[in-house]
Design a protein around this motif. Structure first.
Motif, short mmCIF file in Angstrom:
data_model
loop_
_atom_site.label_atom_id
_atom_site.label_comp_id
_atom_site.label_asym_id
_atom_site.label_seq_id
_atom_site.Cartn_x
_atom_site.Cartn_y
_atom_site.Cartn_z
N SER A 151 2.18 84.67 -50.19
CA SER A 151 2.11 85.73 -51.21
C SER A 151 0.94 86.67 -50.93
N THR A 175 4.08 80.14 -56.14
CA THR A 175 5.35 80.88 -56.18
C THR A 175 6.46 79.88 -56.47
N ASP A 179 9.34 86.73 -50.51
CA ASP A 179 8.34 85.69 -50.74
C ASP A 179 9.09 84.44 -51.19
MG LIG Z 1 3.17 82.11 -53.01
#
Ligand SMILES: [Mg+2]
Ligand SMILES: Nc1nc2c(ncn2[C@@H]2O[C@H](COP(=O)(O)OP(=O)(O)OP(=O)(O)O)[C@@H](O)[C@H]2O)c(=O)[nH]1
Ligand SMILES: [Zn+2]
Length: 314
Positions: free
Chosen positions: A192, A220, A236
């Motif tokens: 990220s 994430t 991502d």
């Molecule tokens: Mg991440």
């Protein structure tokens, strides 16, 4: 109407209509299964879907009716022993495997498993060695070069980057002329943060590394695609702990390791598995140092895991 899936949470899919670029929130009609794939997620980021618009006062909403055939996809065994798979993303032009030599340390077998799976489904791979700012001292140079060497020798691009200091970020950005670039790897390697460095102002959430375990904290939680230009997207993904192979037999495995496979033509036996056989050109190449022992060790581990099918997940 046709759209590209930019985020999926299981019950809802955020899609971008291909012509108007309007964003719709879609559900799926009934149970949708992709032919031949038993997957925990029938639709994934990067999929091109057909959908019907539904009327709503507030948002643009719709119902996905079908998924177009995928050009390729990144897939892994959902969890160990499971026959189910998890499709990380579809129609990927470049999979960037983000690795770190420490904080956290990326296991080479994990890298090799990821690469084999990408080779199987025809997804090009580049390795990004992130957090290089932490290893500037000259004492690390030899270790870094040794880490990279087997992958360079196998024909993969390996780029040292620092998301924090911006090292090689411009160079990386220049490579992103492709449509869909995927960022994958263990939690905490900086996927990220790298995407934030590539797209100033994006500000997606990144997390701390646990002091205790030197691992990430799974910041994430869903794959998400970010548009950075016309038909140019970055994906991502949530950190993955292990990578289980699917749909490959022990006999086929070497085909997906180009460095090994190149040697195997000279093996004494046509069906050589490069383990116990005499006159094995692969083993000879490892002995003479022409083939990386790291890659060969991964091969042996993967092959034996595929054989007993009990622990095919690392
Ligand atoms: Mg991440
Ligand atoms: N020193 C250094 N730290 C970095 C770098 N890139 C990321 N980090 C740090 O590593 C930690 C984890 O970064 P994230 O971007 O959240 O990692 P991630 O791979 O997205 O992790 P998950 O979302 O959990 O899979 C954060 O504290 C970042 O600041 C880098 O290039 N150098
Ligand atoms: Zn052999």
């Amino acid at each position: 109407m046709k759209a590209i899936v930019i985020k999926g949470t299981g019950s809802w899919y955020r899609v971008e209509e291909l012509e108007t670029h309007d964003i719709y929130n879609c559900r799926i009609r009934g149970k949708m299964r992709m032919a031949g794939i038993r997957s925990t997620n029938p639709i994934t980021v990067g999929d091109i879907v057909n959908f019907d618009v539904e009327t709503s006062e507030k948002d643009l909403v719709g119902v996905i009716t079908s998924v177009d055939k995928r050009r390729n996809y990144v897939i892994r065994r959902a969890i160990n022993l499971s026959k189910e798979s998890h499709i990380i993303a579809a129609n990927v032009d470049m999979a960037y495997l983000v690795a770190t030599i420490d904080f956290p340390m990326t296991n080479t077998e994990f890298i090799d498993r990821f690469i084999v799976s990408c080779e199987m489904y025809r997804v090009p791979v580049t390795i990004l060695l992130n957090k290089i700012d932490l290893f500037k001292h000259e004492d690390y140079r030899e270790f870094i070069d040794e880490f990279k060497a087997p992958y360079l020798a196998a024909g993969y691009n390996v780029i040292e980057v620092s998301a924090v200091e911006g090292t090689n970020i411009k160079e990386l950005d220049a490579l992103m002329s492709d449509n869909i670039s995927l960022f994958a790897g263990n939690s905490g390697v900086g996927k990220s943060t790298l995407i934030n460095a590539l797209v100033p102002g994006l500000n997606i959430k990144s997390g701390e590394i646990s002091e205790m375990h030197k691992t990430g904290k799974h910041t994430t939680t869903f794959s998400e695609m970010f548009k950075i230009g016309d038909n140019k997207y970055l994906v991502d993904t949530p950190g993955i702990k292990g990578f289980g192979l699917l749909d490959v037999s022990k006999e086929e495995l070497a085909m997906y390791m180009p460095d090994l496979f190149g040697r195997s033509r000279e093996c004494g036996f046509a069906n050589c598995t490069h383990t116990h056989e005499p006159k094995c050109a692969v083993k000879d190449a490892v002995k003479s140092g022409e083939l990386s022992a790291v890659r060969y060790d991964s091969y042996v581990k993967m092959a034996s895991d595929l054989e007993d099918d009990k622990v095919n997940y690392r």
